[in-house]
Design an enzyme around this catalytic site. Structure first.
Site, short mmCIF file in Angstrom:
data_model
loop_
_atom_site.label_atom_id
_atom_site.label_comp_id
_atom_site.label_asym_id
_atom_site.label_seq_id
_atom_site.Cartn_x
_atom_site.Cartn_y
_atom_site.Cartn_z
CG HIS A 170 -3.48 -3.81 3.24
ND1 HIS A 170 -2.49 -3.18 3.95
CD2 HIS A 170 -4.17 -2.84 2.60
CE1 HIS A 170 -2.58 -1.87 3.77
NE2 HIS A 170 -3.59 -1.63 2.96
CD GLU A 193 -0.81 -5.77 5.78
OE1 GLU A 193 -0.69 -6.27 4.64
OE2 GLU A 193 -1.10 -4.58 5.96
CB CYS A 252 -0.97 -0.06 1.19
SG CYS A 252 -2.40 1.01 1.01
#
Lengths: 217, 89
Positions: A194, A196, A86
């Site tokens: 994302h 994660e 990002c």
């Protein structure tokens, strides 16, 4: 196996990356404050999402000059794996480690949703756990994720197999549905989604685990 | 109606803190450009509009700048350029 996680003033996904690595995958990690210059003992570096230095001037434009990133550039040039998520992707393009730029979403809206992605790993080390053409679901949350590159450079990226992640339903107007780009050497990956946030089953999906786990094997 | 081209420059009033300008000045120092004494960030707005005359165009631009492009509480604006649009530009 230790992962370095860069922390700028304004980073807000640094702890998410730490949880994904340590909590979900058992990978040890260390935060790297933006003024740090010591990357010793690290096997990979993640530049997480957020709003580094308030995203003043342009997203990633100020972060580019952070002392820690001079070391990250050296680390990447020596073949070390670097991942920009990002805002981290925006920083990597401002740094020149990845080509192109990320601009305001076509429809001006901040998008926050689960995106479906098609992966073409090629030689990207971060994506070696995925098969070619596999469909992934990663959350996205950004206002400036529209990937842009000069018209004559896009065919070069395509020919090199650097467009490793594409949106199935383009949420922001990115050229060629680009969601993530890898460098020709395969060690530097930048993506707007994302991974994660797709590691803990409690958050709805674990498609991101294999991306971070690529570091283990 | 003839087409006019203008540029409006919007800047923060001198009394207003500009954190983005300060952050940029700090980054300039890291680039090696350290002699900067002052750096303020504003906006340049390029406008093309139709009007019956140069004065008519100016009146519309003044309204636009004062009510929309700038917030007079914190910003100044200046009409930097106003000219008939030429075909080739």
């Amino acid at each position: 196996m230790t992962l370095g996680i860069v922390v700028f003033p304004g980073s807000n996904c640094d702890r998410d990356v730490q949880w994904a690595a340590e909590g979900c995958l058992g990978i040890s990690s260390r935060f790297l404050w933006h003024e740090d210059r010591d990357l010793s003992g690290l096997d990979a570096v993640v530049i997480p999402g957020g709003f580094s230095y308030g995203d003043y001037l342009r997203c990633g434009a100020i972060a580019r000059f952070a002392p820690v990133l001079q070391e990250v550039v050296r680390f990447a040039e020596a073949g070390g794996p670097v991942l920009g998520i990002c805002n981290g992707f925006q920083v990597l393009t401002e740094l020149g480690l990845l080509p192109g730029a990320l601009t305001r979403n076509e429809h001006l809206h901040f998008v926050c949703e689960t995106s479906e992605l098609t992966v073409q790993p090629g030689s990207c080390r971060w994506l070696k756990g995925y098969s070619n053409g596999e469909l992934l679901r990663f959350p996205i949350a950004h206002g400036e994720g529209r990937y842009q590159i000069e018209a004559d450079q896009l065919p070069v990226l395509e020919a090199n197999g650097q467009v490793v992640l594409r949106y199935r339903h383009n949420p922001n107007g990115s050229v060629a549905d680009v969601a993530g780009i890898c460098n020709p050497a395969g060690n530097v990956l930048g993506l707007m989604p994302h991974p994660e946030r797709a590691c803990d089953p409690a958050t709805g999906g674990i498609d991101g685990q294999r991306l971070l786990a690529a570091l283990l094997g | 109606m003839p087409l006019y081209r203008a540029r409006v420059l919007v800047s923060l009033r001198p009394s207003v803190l500009d954190p983005a300008g300060e952050a940029t000045r700090a980054a300039a120092g890291r680039l090696g450009v350290s002699a900067i004494q002052r750096l303020r960030i504003g906006k340049a707005v390029e406008v093309e509009l139709e009007a019956d005359s140069l004065d008519g165009a100016r009146a519309q631009l003044e309204l636009l700048s004062d009510r929309l492009l700038a917030n007079p509480v914190i910003e100044n604006w200046a009409l930097e350029q106003l000219e008939p649009a030429t075909a080739e530009a």
